[in-house]
Design a protein around this motif. Structure first.
Motif, short mmCIF file in Angstrom:
data_model
loop_
_atom_site.label_atom_id
_atom_site.label_comp_id
_atom_site.label_asym_id
_atom_site.label_seq_id
_atom_site.Cartn_x
_atom_site.Cartn_y
_atom_site.Cartn_z
N ALA A 54 13.47 -33.87 25.80
CA ALA A 54 13.02 -32.91 24.80
C ALA A 54 12.77 -33.61 23.48
CB ALA A 54 14.06 -31.82 24.61
N PRO A 55 11.77 -33.18 22.71
CA PRO A 55 11.58 -33.73 21.37
C PRO A 55 12.81 -33.45 20.50
CG PRO A 55 9.70 -32.39 22.03
CD PRO A 55 10.77 -32.15 23.04
N ALA A 56 13.11 -34.35 19.60
CA ALA A 56 14.24 -34.14 18.69
C ALA A 56 13.90 -33.03 17.71
CB ALA A 56 14.56 -35.43 17.94
N SER A 57 14.62 -31.93 17.78
CA SER A 57 14.34 -30.78 16.91
C SER A 57 15.51 -29.81 16.99
CB SER A 57 13.05 -30.08 17.32
OG SER A 57 12.85 -28.92 16.55
N SER A 59 9.11 -30.26 29.14
CA SER A 59 9.82 -31.37 29.77
C SER A 59 11.09 -31.64 28.99
CB SER A 59 8.93 -32.62 29.80
OG SER A 59 9.53 -33.64 30.57
N VAL A 60 12.23 -31.42 29.64
CA VAL A 60 13.53 -31.51 28.95
C VAL A 60 14.53 -32.18 29.89
CG1 VAL A 60 15.21 -30.19 27.61
CG2 VAL A 60 12.91 -29.29 27.89
N HIS A 61 14.17 -33.38 30.38
CA HIS A 61 15.08 -34.03 31.33
C HIS A 61 15.01 -35.54 31.17
CE1 HIS A 61 11.89 -35.28 34.30
NE2 HIS A 61 11.23 -34.34 33.67
N SER A 75 14.80 -26.69 16.63
CA SER A 75 14.10 -25.50 17.12
C SER A 75 13.97 -25.55 18.64
CB SER A 75 12.70 -25.42 16.49
OG SER A 75 11.89 -24.47 17.17
N GLN A 76 14.50 -24.54 19.30
CA GLN A 76 14.37 -24.49 20.76
C GLN A 76 12.92 -24.35 21.18
OE1 GLN A 76 17.01 -25.85 22.03
NE2 GLN A 76 17.60 -24.23 23.47
N ASP A 77 12.12 -23.61 20.40
CA ASP A 77 10.70 -23.47 20.74
C ASP A 77 10.01 -24.83 20.73
OD1 ASP A 77 11.03 -20.78 21.02
OD2 ASP A 77 9.84 -20.21 19.27
N GLU A 78 10.38 -25.70 19.82
CA GLU A 78 9.79 -27.03 19.77
C GLU A 78 10.32 -27.90 20.92
OE1 GLU A 78 10.32 -28.80 15.94
OE2 GLU A 78 9.22 -27.21 14.89
N ARG A 79 11.59 -27.79 21.21
CA ARG A 79 12.17 -28.58 22.30
C ARG A 79 11.57 -28.19 23.65
NH1 ARG A 79 17.01 -28.08 23.74
NH2 ARG A 79 17.41 -30.28 24.27
N PHE A 80 11.26 -26.92 23.81
CA PHE A 80 10.73 -26.44 25.09
C PHE A 80 9.22 -26.20 25.04
CE2 PHE A 80 15.20 -25.70 25.66
CZ PHE A 80 15.41 -25.81 27.02
N ALA A 81 8.54 -26.83 24.09
CA ALA A 81 7.09 -26.66 23.96
C ALA A 81 6.37 -27.17 25.21
CB ALA A 81 6.59 -27.42 22.73
N LEU A 82 5.28 -26.51 25.56
CA LEU A 82 4.44 -26.92 26.69
C LEU A 82 3.62 -28.12 26.24
CD1 LEU A 82 3.28 -23.36 27.76
CD2 LEU A 82 5.16 -24.70 28.73
N ARG A 83 3.93 -29.31 26.78
CA ARG A 83 3.34 -30.53 26.22
C ARG A 83 2.95 -31.57 27.25
NH1 ARG A 83 7.32 -34.58 25.76
NH2 ARG A 83 9.40 -33.87 26.36
N GLN A 84 3.34 -31.39 28.51
CA GLN A 84 2.99 -32.37 29.53
C GLN A 84 2.19 -31.72 30.66
OE1 GLN A 84 6.26 -34.71 30.98
NE2 GLN A 84 6.77 -35.54 28.98
N ALA A 85 1.23 -32.46 31.18
CA ALA A 85 0.42 -31.96 32.30
C ALA A 85 1.07 -32.38 33.62
CB ALA A 85 -0.98 -32.52 32.21
N VAL A 86 1.05 -31.46 34.58
CA VAL A 86 1.45 -31.81 35.94
C VAL A 86 0.29 -31.45 36.87
CG1 VAL A 86 3.90 -31.50 35.48
CG2 VAL A 86 2.59 -29.60 36.40
#
Length: 257
Positions: A141-144, A178-180, A146-157
């Motif tokens: 997860a990005p350092a933040s 992506s939070v793993h 804000s949970q919305d920022e940590r769980f932002a949709l940012r990677q393609a699968v």
């Protein structure tokens, strides 16, 4: 039809001078609003639970994400403080519960830690600190604050063609959060890959030959289930499978009367 029951895994946590068996609200909310089911928390008491009776009494099983990791001793790895924290009581409950759900043909949705538990339950292994692998994306997860920022949709699968999830999303790519920091390494027996990230990290699996929906995803669809179409589709597919299982059970009971 009555609202079908879905068994939900729990973490064991210590706070307020009590031992708690708990699940984050986002998963429970997604189960109710996204899948249309009634989540029932399963305490992590391992072998003290009659899991055969449990899976015979519910119409679905959902394995949640968690900060803790599957204990490496369960897949031939080496435990360390850096790889923790661990939750042995959860491991002792979820791994056999996953196998029971598959064996009984009960729909299964496994999220984040859940996909890792699914892989280990079926004989696979996990890779730790995958951000350190050459060519790997940083899946943490990005350092933040804000949970919305940590769980932002940012990677393609990329969804595998003609797979179970291709029937849920259609062909092509979807964007996920992506939070793993660990992921599937050697794939477990009976599992097949449903989706991968740009760097090849396994992002979703399904159980080959399963009698019902049995899928694990590495991302967190529960977080955006109310606003993101792809996230909502995961829970709708699970909920539809749960209702199908409930209807089949009801028909079998009527036939037996």
């Amino acid at each position: 039809m009555l609202q079908p029951l879905v068994a939900v895994s729990t973490d064991v946590r210590q706070f307020e001078n009590y031992t708690w068996h708990a699940a984050p609200q986002q998963y429970l909310e997604a189960a109710i609003t996204g899948a249309g089911v009634l989540p029932v928390l399963v305490p992590s008491f391992g072998a003290r639970l009659d899991l055969d009776q449990l899976v015979a009494s519910v119409d679905g099983v959902m394995i949640t994400g968690s900060k803790s990791n599957v204990h490496p001793s369960l897949y031939g790895g080496d435990p360390s403080e850096a790889n923790g924290p661990y939750d042995a009581s959860r491991d002792a409950t979820t791994l056999p519960l996953i196998r029971k759900a598959i064996d009984h043909g009960v729909p299964l949705l496994a999220i984040c830690r859940g996909i890792q538990e699914l892989n280990v339950a079926l004989g696979g292994t996990l890779a730790a600190e995958i951000q350190e692998r050459e060519g790997s994306l940083d899946h943490r997860a990005p350092a933040s604050d804000s949970q919305d920022e940590r769980f932002a949709l940012r990677q393609a699968v990329r969804i595998k063609p003609d797979s179970c999830l291709a029937g849920v999303f259609g062909a092509g790519e979807i964007k996920v959060n992506s939070v793993h920091r660990q992921a599937v390494d050697r794939l477990g027996d009976r599992l097949e890959i449903e989706a991968v990230a740009e760097d090849g990290t396994v992002e979703a699996v399904s159980v080959k030959g399963a009698r019902a929906f049995a899928v694990g995803v590495q991302w967190h669809p529960e977080y955006w289930v109310k606003s993101d179409d792809a996230s909502a589709r995961v829970f709708k597919a699970f909920g539809d499978a749960v209702r199908e299982h409930a209807a089949a059970r009801a028909a079998a009971r009527q036939a037996a009367e």
